[in-house]
Motif scaffolding. Sequence first.
Motif, PDB file in Angstrom:
ATOM      1  N   GLN A  30      11.405 -15.232 -15.726  1.00 46.16           N
ATOM      2  CA  GLN A  30      12.442 -14.259 -15.430  1.00 46.16           C
ATOM      3  C   GLN A  30      13.305 -14.793 -14.305  1.00 46.16           C
ATOM      4  O   GLN A  30      12.806 -15.218 -13.263  1.00 46.16           O
ATOM      5  N   TYR A  31      14.622 -14.751 -14.521  1.00 47.35           N
ATOM      6  CA  TYR A  31      15.559 -15.302 -13.548  1.00 47.35           C
ATOM      7  C   TYR A  31      16.841 -14.484 -13.611  1.00 47.35           C
ATOM      8  O   TYR A  31      17.460 -14.368 -14.669  1.00 47.35           O
ATOM      9  N   LYS A  32      17.182 -13.853 -12.495  1.00 45.80           N
ATOM     10  CA  LYS A  32      18.402 -13.050 -12.395  1.00 45.80           C
ATOM     11  C   LYS A  32      18.487 -12.006 -13.506  1.00 45.80           C
ATOM     12  O   LYS A  32      19.493 -11.895 -14.217  1.00 45.80           O
ATOM     13  N   TYR A  80      14.659 -16.593 -19.211  1.00 50.76           N
ATOM     14  CA  TYR A  80      15.135 -17.939 -19.539  1.00 50.76           C
ATOM     15  C   TYR A  80      14.015 -18.685 -20.266  1.00 50.76           C
ATOM     16  O   TYR A  80      12.875 -18.707 -19.810  1.00 50.76           O
ATOM     17  N   THR A 103      10.521 -19.344 -10.625  1.00 48.30           N
ATOM     18  CA  THR A 103      11.629 -18.745  -9.892  1.00 48.30           C
ATOM     19  C   THR A 103      11.197 -18.471  -8.454  1.00 48.30           C
ATOM     20  O   THR A 103      10.163 -17.841  -8.220  1.00 48.30           O
ATOM     21  N   ARG A 140      12.740 -17.490  -4.267  1.00 44.33           N
ATOM     22  CA  ARG A 140      13.870 -16.994  -3.463  1.00 44.33           C
ATOM     23  C   ARG A 140      14.030 -17.870  -2.217  1.00 44.33           C
ATOM     24  O   ARG A 140      13.036 -18.242  -1.589  1.00 44.33           O
ATOM     25  N   GLU A 177      17.811 -16.039  -5.809  1.00 48.52           N
ATOM     26  CA  GLU A 177      16.860 -16.611  -6.753  1.00 48.52           C
ATOM     27  C   GLU A 177      17.293 -18.015  -7.158  1.00 48.52           C
ATOM     28  O   GLU A 177      18.481 -18.273  -7.389  1.00 48.52           O
ATOM     29  N   ARG A 178      16.311 -18.910  -7.265  1.00 55.58           N
ATOM     30  CA  ARG A 178      16.552 -20.279  -7.713  1.00 55.58           C
ATOM     31  C   ARG A 178      15.472 -20.652  -8.723  1.00 55.58           C
ATOM     32  O   ARG A 178      14.305 -20.273  -8.566  1.00 55.58           O
ATOM     33  N   LEU A 179      15.873 -21.377  -9.750  1.00 51.91           N
ATOM     34  CA  LEU A 179      14.972 -21.704 -10.860  1.00 51.91           C
ATOM     35  C   LEU A 179      14.655 -23.197 -10.841  1.00 51.91           C
ATOM     36  O   LEU A 179      15.565 -24.032 -10.947  1.00 51.91           O
ATOM     37  N   GLU A 208      16.397 -28.452 -10.608  1.00 47.89           N
ATOM     38  CA  GLU A 208      16.819 -27.072 -10.364  1.00 47.89           C
ATOM     39  C   GLU A 208      17.928 -26.708 -11.341  1.00 47.89           C
ATOM     40  O   GLU A 208      18.821 -27.518 -11.614  1.00 47.89           O
ATOM     41  N   ASP A 222      23.477 -22.656 -12.699  1.00 46.87           N
ATOM     42  CA  ASP A 222      23.929 -21.534 -13.522  1.00 46.87           C
ATOM     43  C   ASP A 222      25.269 -21.812 -14.199  1.00 46.87           C
ATOM     44  O   ASP A 222      25.492 -21.386 -15.343  1.00 46.87           O
ATOM     45  N   SER A 225      11.029 -23.288  -1.747  1.00 42.92           N
ATOM     46  CA  SER A 225      11.647 -24.429  -2.428  1.00 42.92           C
ATOM     47  C   SER A 225      11.374 -25.734  -1.681  1.00 42.92           C
ATOM     48  O   SER A 225      11.191 -26.782  -2.298  1.00 42.92           O
TER      49      SER A 225
END
Length: 506
Positions: free
Chosen positions: A155-157, A161, A229, A231, A237-239, A259, A262, A311
Amino acid sequence: MKNLRCLFYLLLLGVPRLILAAEYFQITVIDSESKRGIPLVELETVNQILYVTDSNGIAAINEPGLMNQEVYFFIRSHGYEYPVDGFGFKGKKIKVTHGGKVTLEMKRVNIAERLYRVTGGGIYRDSLLTGAAVPTLQPVLNGRVLGSDSVVNAQYKNRMYWFWGDTNQPGYPLGNFSVPGAVSELPDQGGLPIQEGVNLNYFLDQNGFAKKTCDMPGPGPTWIDGLVTLRDHQGNERLFAKYVKIKDLLTVYERGLVEFNDELKEFEKRQVFDFDAPLYPVGHPVEYQMEGQDFILFGLAAPLIRVPATSGDLADLKQYETYSYIKPGTEAAKWIVDRDKEGQLRYEWRKQIPPLTSELEKRLIQQGQLKKDEQYFQLRDLETKKRVEIQNSSVAWNEYRGKWTMIGLQKFGTSVLGEIWYSEAASPLGPWKWGRKIVTHDQYSFYNPKQHPLFAREKGRLIYFEGTYTTLFSGNEVKTPRYDYNQIMYQLDLSDPRLASDLFEK
């Protein structure tokens, strides 16, 4: 005028489909317990004409020479049974007519119920031919994808995904070897209920084919796993994912961290990992809090690797630890097992040593460092009490059980990589003591299972997982049309008496 417009739309949309449906005989095969259509049922005539039910459990028949007469169909499906007649045949004689229908029932042997195919071409082909309703927006060809290996998702934003491995296309035998991807809406935000299907919206290239989202430099395919995911300090949020570069079919020659961008809808390289480092992201991640800190757990057979959930730490392999009894600083040829004063194994989070595996523990036993009953990997079949070796797994918290649940792939089972097991434990670290087989295959692979805890229903009573259905590694040269090399979704009901919680507490 209004009536004329209605007639026009009826002619445009309805009548051609009705005419088409009138040409086909519809066989629907349903689960005798749930009454839901069963995908992947093979119906074969005496002269070896093979039909395979679609994700509605429907097969459309229109074979010149066999219409308007009785036709015998052999009936078989992985994990399901059809009654045997007096001669030992499993099948039924059916009067096949244009526009006719029949419904057959099969008994489910699997504890998990097969729901539908997630990827590939012709998912609801036979339903369209017979005029049956379909749940997805693109039921026969989506993103020009005919087959995809091994899914990861996160789950992302506020969306889900999805990313896959090597993927086939209609136009040429070679397809996308650099991670196709897609998004779907969440079930409570406009997406389909998971029990019905997934509307995938693929990232497309200029030709309309699922684009490469992780085309890292260097020869050979790019694969990803460890999709997670996180933060950042600003709350964004970063994937992230781990990537590997592959040569000679299965040989990894580079790994690192990527990474997702988007705007570009593709991954960008963030870090190349030290190839000799013993610990790095691998498998399906699990979020877990311990010692007052948030961690991400990684692992294949079990989530035995941890890293702080930031991260910066994710990119720094020096921050990775594994839950182990091996003393650090010892050589691989002669590991030293750490014990307390009473002689018990001392499990601790340790750096710079590889995670425990069944192969490593077998080596320790041969060296006299470990006793068989001391192994971490002790999963046993609830029925036979025999050891079950897990190749890889997907672990998630389950509210209904109040436990951590494992969906695990057996190594060297009835099929080499085709048997799926359920287990549960009080901690994501285990111990995983008892398991129950929930999916079986007859000389066919179903590997890299992925549990979907976000989609669990009724507080986790119903859980969902999928895996890759393929002949790879199975020794079977006969590929199931349309289904081979694709993802199939299953539902598991944890209220099933065969999965009673007390059975796993022995």
